[in-house]
Write a protein that holds these residues in place. Structure first.
Motif, PDB file in Angstrom:
ATOM      1  N   HIS A   8     -22.795  -0.493  31.086  1.00  0.00           N
ATOM      2  CA  HIS A   8     -21.350  -0.390  31.230  1.00  0.00           C
ATOM      3  C   HIS A   8     -21.040   0.215  32.591  1.00  0.00           C
ATOM      4  O   HIS A   8     -21.921   0.758  33.277  1.00  0.00           O
ATOM      5  CB  HIS A   8     -20.721   0.466  30.117  1.00  0.00           C
ATOM      6  N   ASP A   9     -19.800   0.123  33.000  1.00  0.00           N
ATOM      7  CA  ASP A   9     -19.313   0.762  34.216  1.00  0.00           C
ATOM      8  C   ASP A   9     -18.296   1.825  33.840  1.00  0.00           C
ATOM      9  O   ASP A   9     -17.691   1.780  32.765  1.00  0.00           O
ATOM     10  CB  ASP A   9     -18.648  -0.255  35.146  1.00  0.00           C
ATOM     11  N   LYS A  10     -18.098   2.769  34.758  1.00  0.00           N
ATOM     12  CA  LYS A  10     -17.027   3.743  34.596  1.00  0.00           C
ATOM     13  C   LYS A  10     -16.175   3.722  35.859  1.00  0.00           C
ATOM     14  O   LYS A  10     -16.696   3.822  36.968  1.00  0.00           O
ATOM     15  CB  LYS A  10     -17.567   5.150  34.359  1.00  0.00           C
ATOM     16  N   GLN A  62     -26.053   7.558  37.115  1.00  0.00           N
ATOM     17  CA  GLN A  62     -25.179   6.410  37.347  1.00  0.00           C
ATOM     18  C   GLN A  62     -25.121   6.094  38.839  1.00  0.00           C
ATOM     19  O   GLN A  62     -25.242   6.993  39.677  1.00  0.00           O
ATOM     20  CB  GLN A  62     -23.779   6.670  36.790  1.00  0.00           C
ATOM     21  N   CYS A  67     -18.888  -7.156  30.752  1.00  0.00           N
ATOM     22  CA  CYS A  67     -19.375  -5.801  30.510  1.00  0.00           C
ATOM     23  C   CYS A  67     -18.204  -4.829  30.392  1.00  0.00           C
ATOM     24  O   CYS A  67     -17.159  -5.010  31.018  1.00  0.00           O
ATOM     25  CB  CYS A  67     -20.291  -5.367  31.649  1.00  0.00           C
ATOM     26  N   LYS A  68     -18.392  -3.796  29.621  1.00  0.00           N
ATOM     27  CA  LYS A  68     -17.327  -2.830  29.385  1.00  0.00           C
ATOM     28  C   LYS A  68     -17.117  -1.950  30.607  1.00  0.00           C
ATOM     29  O   LYS A  68     -18.077  -1.484  31.232  1.00  0.00           O
ATOM     30  CB  LYS A  68     -17.665  -1.972  28.168  1.00  0.00           C
ATOM     31  N   VAL A  69     -15.867  -1.733  30.942  1.00  0.00           N
ATOM     32  CA  VAL A  69     -15.500  -0.811  32.014  1.00  0.00           C
ATOM     33  C   VAL A  69     -14.724   0.343  31.389  1.00  0.00           C
ATOM     34  O   VAL A  69     -13.589   0.165  30.929  1.00  0.00           O
ATOM     35  CB  VAL A  69     -14.657  -1.512  33.099  1.00  0.00           C
ATOM     36  N   ASN A  70     -15.342   1.500  31.363  1.00  0.00           N
ATOM     37  CA  ASN A  70     -14.691   2.683  30.797  1.00  0.00           C
ATOM     38  C   ASN A  70     -13.821   3.353  31.855  1.00  0.00           C
ATOM     39  O   ASN A  70     -14.186   3.426  33.028  1.00  0.00           O
ATOM     40  CB  ASN A  70     -15.743   3.679  30.301  1.00  0.00           C
ATOM     41  N   ILE A  71     -12.682   3.844  31.427  1.00  0.00           N
ATOM     42  CA  ILE A  71     -11.796   4.606  32.304  1.00  0.00           C
ATOM     43  C   ILE A  71     -12.069   6.087  32.068  1.00  0.00           C
ATOM     44  O   ILE A  71     -12.002   6.564  30.933  1.00  0.00           O
ATOM     45  CB  ILE A  71     -10.319   4.280  32.027  1.00  0.00           C
ATOM     46  N   SER A  72     -12.392   6.815  33.137  1.00  0.00           N
ATOM     47  CA  SER A  72     -12.757   8.220  32.975  1.00  0.00           C
ATOM     48  C   SER A  72     -11.575   9.028  32.432  1.00  0.00           C
ATOM     49  O   SER A  72     -10.406   8.678  32.650  1.00  0.00           O
ATOM     50  CB  SER A  72     -13.203   8.811  34.313  1.00  0.00           C
ATOM     51  N   GLN A 102      -7.577   8.628  33.286  1.00  0.00           N
ATOM     52  CA  GLN A 102      -6.601   8.427  32.219  1.00  0.00           C
ATOM     53  C   GLN A 102      -5.509   9.489  32.284  1.00  0.00           C
ATOM     54  O   GLN A 102      -4.317   9.182  32.141  1.00  0.00           O
ATOM     55  CB  GLN A 102      -7.305   8.481  30.860  1.00  0.00           C
TER      56      GLN A 102
END
Length: 469
Positions: free
Chosen positions: A388-390, A402, A449-454, A458
């Motif tokens: 995943h990415d952040k 990372q 792929c999932k991209v998470n927002i830190s 947020q």
């Protein structure tokens, strides 16, 4: 290559109006800084009038969503973007032509003085070319005085959007065709412009293609152009000299390493006659090309007749068709790809202000909300595969284990890295695609792929949103 500007802003340049009978083409020596949308210039003039033109601004270039059917994008076009920024200036003739429009009659005098001495003096952060990225992830960030960061938007979007599209298609084609297949870029006649055809050739080669038929692009890139022949030669020489066999003999006489196009009249009959000559030791063939008909069945017949001759298929082929041909056992060694490579669903990259004078900003329009603040992309791998990415703020602490994707490539207007070779870009693209999970690489129903927002991003987004309300 000649798709990027190479000029000096000389005072004696003359920008002549384009008459209806003249061809509007881009050449070395033209003022590329005027290759922009009008509103970039009107906004810059407004910034000057309000006295905010030198405020430090940050703009990020990204795609809100991926084109339909894509699980990833391959970043491409940075080299031309950076060359443009290096050469950024306005000629005296260009400014006179702009004044003559009358549009800027009320613009402050300082606006013209600013353009006359224009140079790009900012910083640029970018994802290296050949890297896989996902929706909402910045391919590039410009940090510069507001007027500079604004004016360069159009050109940056033009080169990154189009080359990223072609590179992504090329990477998908290579992924499906496999490492052993020959992939030839045949898209010049279908690209959206002469300049676009040069960029398309570069992007395809950088993303895994073996060669291009575009002679100018190949030579400028230090490559050898590659191609076959057209039906016109077969038809012309058959009509003038008697038979298709004589046409093949003529072409082979001058270009013994060229592939013969065998589907002008009867593909099987042509292959049978060539097989007789090959078996008799009269001729050695470097390859044959099939451009029409039932390519799957024809390739099997031709392979039986010419077992040791490479077969190239062409004719509006894309990655889905290659997958089908391979699944059905087609006997094809290489593909010539044109229309489906250089056209298609666009990469709708956008270039949005994220910070001005240290103040984070965001767009709140329905379905077009953006994230505020300068950001970094952090990628997590497990056993070499992207998990995943952040997406987080650059002020956040580096996450453990990372990898940051955005790199500083221009500092105060000066490039920090030498241009990369096509071989390096091709290697990075291959490795980047190989690192993606299978569901992301699927060409029928890809899952990005999932991209998470830190949490920090947020929180900032909520704060700026509430402030805007």
């Amino acid at each position: 290559m000649t798709t990027s500007p190479n000029w000096e802003c000389l005072q004696d340049n003359h920008l002549q109006p384009i008459a209806s009978t003249q061809e509007l083409t881009l050449t070395e020596g033209q003022d590329y800084s005027l290759l922009t949308d009008l509103y970039q210039l009107t906004m810059a003039a407004s910034y000057v009038g309000e006295g905010v033109e030198t405020k430090q601004a940050s703009f990020e270039l990204f795609a809100r969503k991926l084109p339909e059917g894509f699980g990833y994008l391959i970043a491409m076009g940075l080299a031309q973007a950076l060359e443009y920024l290096e050469k950024f200036c306005f000629s005296a003739a260009g400014l006179e032509a702009l004044k003559a429009t009358g549009i800027f009659a009320h613009a402050p005098d300082k606006f013209w003085a600013l353009l006359a001495s224009a140079r790009f003096t900012g910083d640029v952060w970018a994802v290296p070319e050949g890297t896989a990225v996902f929706a909402n992830e910045p391919l590039l960030r410009v940090e510069a005085p507001l007027w500079q960061a604004q004016l360069v938007e159009t050109y940056l979007l033009n080169t990154l959007n189009y080359q990223t599209l072609v590179a992504t298609k090329a990477a998908r084609l290579r992924d499906v065709a496999g490492a052993e297949a020959t992939l030839l870029e045949f898209g010049t006649r279908r690209a959206f412009s002469p300049q676009g055809s040069l960029w398309a050739a570069r992007a395809a080669l950088a993303a895994g293609f073996d060669a291009t038929s575009n002679v100018l692009a190949a030579l400028k890139l230090g490559q050898k152009p590659s191609g076959t022949m057209a039906h016109a030669l077969v038809m012309a020489l058959t009509a003038l000299e008697g038979t298709e066999e004589q046409a093949f003999s003529a072409f082979h006489r001058y270009f013994p390493t060229g592939a013969l196009l065998i589907d002008t009249f009867d593909t099987v009959a042509a292959a049978e006659k060539l097989a007789q000559r090959v078996n008799a030791g009269e001729i050695e063939l470097a390859g044959v090309r099939i451009d029409s008909g039932d390519i799957e069945q024809l390739s099997k017949i031709v392979r039986n007749l010419l077992p040791n001759v490479p077969i190239i298929a062409s004719g509006d082929i894309d990655e889905t068709e290659i997958a089908r041909l391979k699944a059905n056992g087609a006997c094809i060694d290489g593909y010539g790809i044109g229309t489906k490579l250089v056209t298609g669903a666009p990469v709708n990259g956008v270039y949005k202000l994220v910070e001005i004078d240290g103040i984070p900003v965001m767009k709140a329009s329905t379905s077009k909300v953006t994230y505020p603040g300068r950001k970094q992309i952090w990628r997590t791998y497990i056993d070499g595969v992207v998990q995943h990415d952040k997406l987080g703020l650059i002020t956040e602490a580096k996450p453990r284990s990372q990898v940051p994707l955005l790199q500083l490539v221009v500092k105060q207007g000066q490039r920090l890295q030498l241009p990369e070779s096509l071989a390096d870009l091709r290697s990075r693209t291959t490795a980047s695609v190989a690192s993606l999970p299978p569901e992301c690489r699927d060409i029928n129903a890809p899952v990005s792929c999932k991209v998470n927002i830190s949490p920090e991003l947020q929180k900032l987004t909520q704060q700026v949103s509430e402030k805007n309300r």
